[in-house]
Design a protein around this motif. Structure first.
Motif, PDB file in Angstrom:
ATOM      1  N   ARG A   1       0.847  -1.185   0.000  1.00  0.00           N
ATOM      2  CA  ARG A   1       0.000   0.000   0.000  1.00  0.00           C
ATOM      3  C   ARG A   1       0.889   1.244   0.000  1.00  0.00           C
ATOM      4  O   ARG A   1       1.996   1.208   0.520  1.00  0.00           O
ATOM      5  CB  ARG A   1      -0.891  -0.008   1.232  1.00  0.00           C
ATOM      6  N   PRO A   2       0.412   2.349  -0.564  1.00  0.00           N
ATOM      7  CA  PRO A   2       1.246   3.559  -0.566  1.00  0.00           C
ATOM      8  C   PRO A   2       1.368   4.141   0.839  1.00  0.00           C
ATOM      9  O   PRO A   2       0.457   4.024   1.655  1.00  0.00           O
ATOM     10  CB  PRO A   2       0.476   4.514  -1.486  1.00  0.00           C
TER      11      PRO A   2
ATOM     12  N   SER B   1       2.860  13.515   0.316  1.00  0.00           N
ATOM     13  CA  SER B   1       2.960  14.987   0.347  1.00  0.00           C
ATOM     14  C   SER B   1       4.361  15.425  -0.045  1.00  0.00           C
ATOM     15  O   SER B   1       5.350  14.785   0.287  1.00  0.00           O
ATOM     16  CB  SER B   1       2.617  15.516   1.737  1.00  0.00           C
ATOM     17  N   ARG B   2       4.417  16.543  -0.736  1.00  0.00           N
ATOM     18  CA  ARG B   2       5.702  17.035  -1.211  1.00  0.00           C
ATOM     19  C   ARG B   2       6.180  18.179  -0.341  1.00  0.00           C
ATOM     20  O   ARG B   2       5.392  18.971   0.149  1.00  0.00           O
ATOM     21  CB  ARG B   2       5.570  17.525  -2.647  1.00  0.00           C
ATOM     22  N   GLN B   3       7.470  18.270  -0.198  1.00  0.00           N
ATOM     23  CA  GLN B   3       8.076  19.358   0.545  1.00  0.00           C
ATOM     24  C   GLN B   3       8.250  20.548  -0.380  1.00  0.00           C
ATOM     25  O   GLN B   3       8.542  20.380  -1.563  1.00  0.00           O
ATOM     26  CB  GLN B   3       9.445  18.930   1.095  1.00  0.00           C
ATOM     27  N   ALA B   4       8.066  21.747   0.168  1.00  0.00           N
ATOM     28  CA  ALA B   4       8.287  22.945  -0.633  1.00  0.00           C
ATOM     29  C   ALA B   4       9.780  23.067  -0.929  1.00  0.00           C
ATOM     30  O   ALA B   4      10.621  22.747  -0.091  1.00  0.00           O
ATOM     31  CB  ALA B   4       7.810  24.171   0.127  1.00  0.00           C
TER      32      ALA B   4
END
Length: 139
Positions: free
Chosen positions: A28-29, A35-38
């Motif tokens: 499973r993911p 979520s991506r970091q800025a």
């Protein structure tokens, strides 16, 4: 013969569930990896200079005094307009420490009712919608 085929089919089905590629063992993911970091950016202002030798450090500033100065004006000189407005409002007659006693739970408050609250909360305008209508007498 039927029992043998049924048993072989059952064994095949059960072995598929227990192995690495079964229906219940799939990967499973990771919800935190989605979520991506800025991206890191270099600030556009390069005019920052180190403090001058002998100047007070930022840690030596009393935050409580700075907050009181921001709220109540501190020792800054007032403009002529502000002084005239305060004098017209009756600064000389004001009770000392009124700001401290206004929020005190022991301060007596008069409830003016819902009508006063509605008047204060009414939207600003030219008053066209606020006209009183006299009821017509019913025969």
């Amino acid at each position: 013969m039927r029992k043998l085929i049924l048993a072989a089919g059952l064994l095949t089905t059960l072995s598929a569930c227990g192995g690495g590629g079964g229906l219940f063992n799939r990967q499973r993911p990771d919800e935190f990896a989605v979520s991506r970091q800025a991206p890191l950016v270099v600030p556009p202002d390069f005019a920052l200079v180190p403090p001058a030798p002998g100047s007070p450090s930022a840690a030596s500033v009393d935050s409580g005094k700075a907050a009181m100065d921001a709220m109540f004006g501190g020792s800054a000189q007032r403009s002529a307009t502000e002084t005239a407005t305060l004098d017209a409002a009756g600064r000389a007659n004001a009770a000392p420490g009124i700001r401290s006693s206004a929020g005190d739970p022991a301060t007596e408050v008069v409830d003016k009712g819902a009508t006063t609250r509605d008047i204060i909360a009414a939207p600003e305008g030219d008053g066209q919608d606020a006209r009183a209508v006299t009821p017509t007498p019913q025969p």
